[in-house]
Write a protein that holds these residues in place. Structure first.
Motif, mmCIF file in Angstrom:
data_model
loop_
_atom_site.group_PDB
_atom_site.id
_atom_site.type_symbol
_atom_site.label_atom_id
_atom_site.label_comp_id
_atom_site.label_asym_id
_atom_site.label_seq_id
_atom_site.Cartn_x
_atom_site.Cartn_y
_atom_site.Cartn_z
ATOM 1 N N ARG A 24 0.843 -1.198 0.000
ATOM 2 C CA ARG A 24 0.000 0.000 0.000
ATOM 3 C C ARG A 24 0.876 1.245 0.000
ATOM 4 N NH1 ARG A 24 -4.902 1.262 4.164
ATOM 5 N NH2 ARG A 24 -5.098 3.448 3.608
ATOM 6 N N THR A 25 0.456 2.258 -0.740
ATOM 7 C CA THR A 25 1.189 3.523 -0.772
ATOM 8 C C THR A 25 0.931 4.285 0.526
ATOM 9 O OG1 THR A 25 0.807 3.589 -3.154
ATOM 10 C CG2 THR A 25 1.573 5.606 -2.136
ATOM 11 N N SER A 26 1.964 4.834 1.102
ATOM 12 C CA SER A 26 1.815 5.550 2.366
ATOM 13 C C SER A 26 1.010 6.831 2.171
ATOM 14 C CB SER A 26 3.181 5.886 2.949
ATOM 15 O OG SER A 26 3.824 6.842 2.140
ATOM 16 N N LYS A 27 0.384 7.285 3.248
ATOM 17 C CA LYS A 27 -0.430 8.504 3.181
ATOM 18 C C LYS A 27 0.422 9.717 2.819
ATOM 19 C CE LYS A 27 -4.358 7.583 6.144
ATOM 20 N NZ LYS A 27 -5.112 8.041 7.327
ATOM 21 N N SER A 28 1.632 9.766 3.354
ATOM 22 C CA SER A 28 2.481 10.926 3.089
ATOM 23 C C SER A 28 2.859 11.009 1.606
ATOM 24 C CB SER A 28 3.742 10.887 3.954
ATOM 25 O OG SER A 28 4.524 9.755 3.641
ATOM 26 N N LYS A 29 3.140 9.872 0.999
ATOM 27 C CA LYS A 29 3.484 9.864 -0.423
ATOM 28 C C LYS A 29 2.281 10.252 -1.267
ATOM 29 C CE LYS A 29 6.596 7.093 -2.058
ATOM 30 N NZ LYS A 29 7.357 5.939 -2.535
ATOM 31 N N ASN A 30 1.106 9.736 -0.873
ATOM 32 C CA ASN A 30 -0.121 10.050 -1.589
ATOM 33 C C ASN A 30 -0.449 11.543 -1.480
ATOM 34 O OD1 ASN A 30 -2.375 9.575 -3.067
ATOM 35 N ND2 ASN A 30 -3.484 8.459 -1.499
ATOM 36 N N LYS A 31 -0.318 12.095 -0.276
ATOM 37 C CA LYS A 31 -0.590 13.526 -0.062
ATOM 38 C C LYS A 31 0.420 14.390 -0.804
ATOM 39 C CE LYS A 31 -3.119 13.625 4.260
ATOM 40 N NZ LYS A 31 -3.186 14.234 5.597
ATOM 41 N N SER A 32 1.660 13.920 -0.847
ATOM 42 C CA SER A 32 2.706 14.657 -1.548
ATOM 43 C C SER A 32 2.402 14.748 -3.038
ATOM 44 C CB SER A 32 4.052 13.971 -1.325
ATOM 45 O OG SER A 32 5.051 14.578 -2.088
ATOM 46 N N ARG A 33 1.975 13.641 -3.626
ATOM 47 C CA ARG A 33 1.627 13.643 -5.052
ATOM 48 C C ARG A 33 0.443 14.548 -5.326
ATOM 49 N NH1 ARG A 33 2.111 7.415 -5.487
ATOM 50 N NH2 ARG A 33 4.288 7.146 -5.993
ATOM 51 N N LYS A 34 -0.552 14.485 -4.455
ATOM 52 C CA LYS A 34 -1.749 15.307 -4.631
ATOM 53 C C LYS A 34 -1.408 16.794 -4.510
ATOM 54 C CE LYS A 34 -6.209 14.210 -3.373
ATOM 55 N NZ LYS A 34 -7.224 13.807 -2.378
ATOM 56 N N ALA A 35 -0.554 17.139 -3.541
ATOM 57 C CA ALA A 35 -0.149 18.531 -3.349
ATOM 58 C C ALA A 35 0.622 19.037 -4.566
ATOM 59 C CB ALA A 35 0.702 18.663 -2.093
ATOM 60 N N ASN A 36 1.473 18.189 -5.120
ATOM 61 C CA ASN A 36 2.239 18.559 -6.306
ATOM 62 C C ASN A 36 1.307 18.813 -7.489
ATOM 63 O OD1 ASN A 36 4.516 19.022 -7.886
ATOM 64 N ND2 ASN A 36 4.617 16.888 -8.514
ATOM 65 N N TRP A 37 0.316 17.940 -7.649
ATOM 66 C CA TRP A 37 -0.656 18.101 -8.738
ATOM 67 C C TRP A 37 -1.436 19.402 -8.559
ATOM 68 C CZ3 TRP A 37 -6.005 18.346 -9.080
ATOM 69 C CH2 TRP A 37 -6.522 18.193 -10.360
ATOM 70 N N LYS A 38 -1.872 19.689 -7.338
ATOM 71 C CA LYS A 38 -2.631 20.914 -7.074
ATOM 72 C C LYS A 38 -1.773 22.159 -7.311
ATOM 73 C CE LYS A 38 -6.128 19.213 -3.925
ATOM 74 N NZ LYS A 38 -6.722 19.320 -2.590
ATOM 75 N N ARG A 39 -0.497 22.076 -6.968
ATOM 76 C CA ARG A 39 0.408 23.204 -7.182
ATOM 77 C C ARG A 39 0.554 23.486 -8.674
ATOM 78 N NH1 ARG A 39 4.970 21.117 -5.512
ATOM 79 N NH2 ARG A 39 4.329 21.184 -3.359
ATOM 80 N N GLN A 40 0.711 22.435 -9.477
ATOM 81 C CA GLN A 40 0.829 22.606 -10.924
ATOM 82 C C GLN A 40 -0.442 23.217 -11.501
ATOM 83 O OE1 GLN A 40 1.727 18.733 -12.415
ATOM 84 N NE2 GLN A 40 3.900 18.859 -11.919
ATOM 85 N N VAL A 41 -1.597 22.755 -11.053
ATOM 86 C CA VAL A 41 -2.880 23.288 -11.518
ATOM 87 C C VAL A 41 -2.993 24.761 -11.152
ATOM 88 C CG1 VAL A 41 -5.379 23.161 -11.189
ATOM 89 C CG2 VAL A 41 -4.061 21.079 -11.494
ATOM 90 N N TYR A 42 -2.577 25.118 -9.944
ATOM 91 C CA TYR A 42 -2.656 26.505 -9.486
ATOM 92 C C TYR A 42 -1.845 27.428 -10.390
ATOM 93 C CZ TYR A 42 -1.680 30.644 -6.700
ATOM 94 O OH TYR A 42 -1.522 31.943 -6.287
ATOM 95 N N TYR A 43 -0.609 27.043 -10.677
ATOM 96 C CA TYR A 43 0.244 27.896 -11.498
ATOM 97 C C TYR A 43 -0.246 27.980 -12.949
ATOM 98 C CZ TYR A 43 3.621 28.476 -7.766
ATOM 99 O OH TYR A 43 4.222 28.812 -6.589
ATOM 100 N N LYS A 44 -0.765 26.878 -13.480
ATOM 101 C CA LYS A 44 -1.275 26.905 -14.856
ATOM 102 C C LYS A 44 -2.526 27.770 -14.957
ATOM 103 C CE LYS A 44 0.831 22.749 -16.539
ATOM 104 N NZ LYS A 44 0.723 21.558 -17.339
ATOM 105 N N SER A 45 -3.387 27.699 -13.939
ATOM 106 C CA SER A 45 -4.596 28.524 -13.966
ATOM 107 C C SER A 45 -4.239 29.992 -13.796
ATOM 108 C CB SER A 45 -5.581 28.087 -12.884
ATOM 109 O OG SER A 45 -5.052 28.324 -11.601
#
Length: 55
Positions: free
Chosen positions: A7-28
């Motif tokens: 199972r993927t750890s919560k911290s790794k999962n949250k890290s990926r999600k935060a990175n995705w949200k950061r990219q979306v923020y800058y593109k928008s």
């Protein structure tokens, strides 16, 4: 079909999600800036064509 062994750890999962949200923020942010620039018509950083509707 490939199945993950552990199972993927919560911290790794949250890290990926935060990175995705950061990219979306800058593109928008960039898209909004570009839209504002084209609306004012004072942009010099790029070239775009306008169509005449009075043909």
């Amino acid at each position: 079909m490939a199945v993950p062994k552990k199972r993927t750890s919560k911290s790794k999962n949250k890290s990926r999600k935060a990175n995705w949200k950061r990219q979306v923020y800058y593109k928008s942010k960039k898209a909004l800036s570009l839209a504002r620039s084209t609306m004012t018509g004072k942009s010099t950083s790029f070239i775009y064509t306008t169509t005449n509707s009075s043909l």
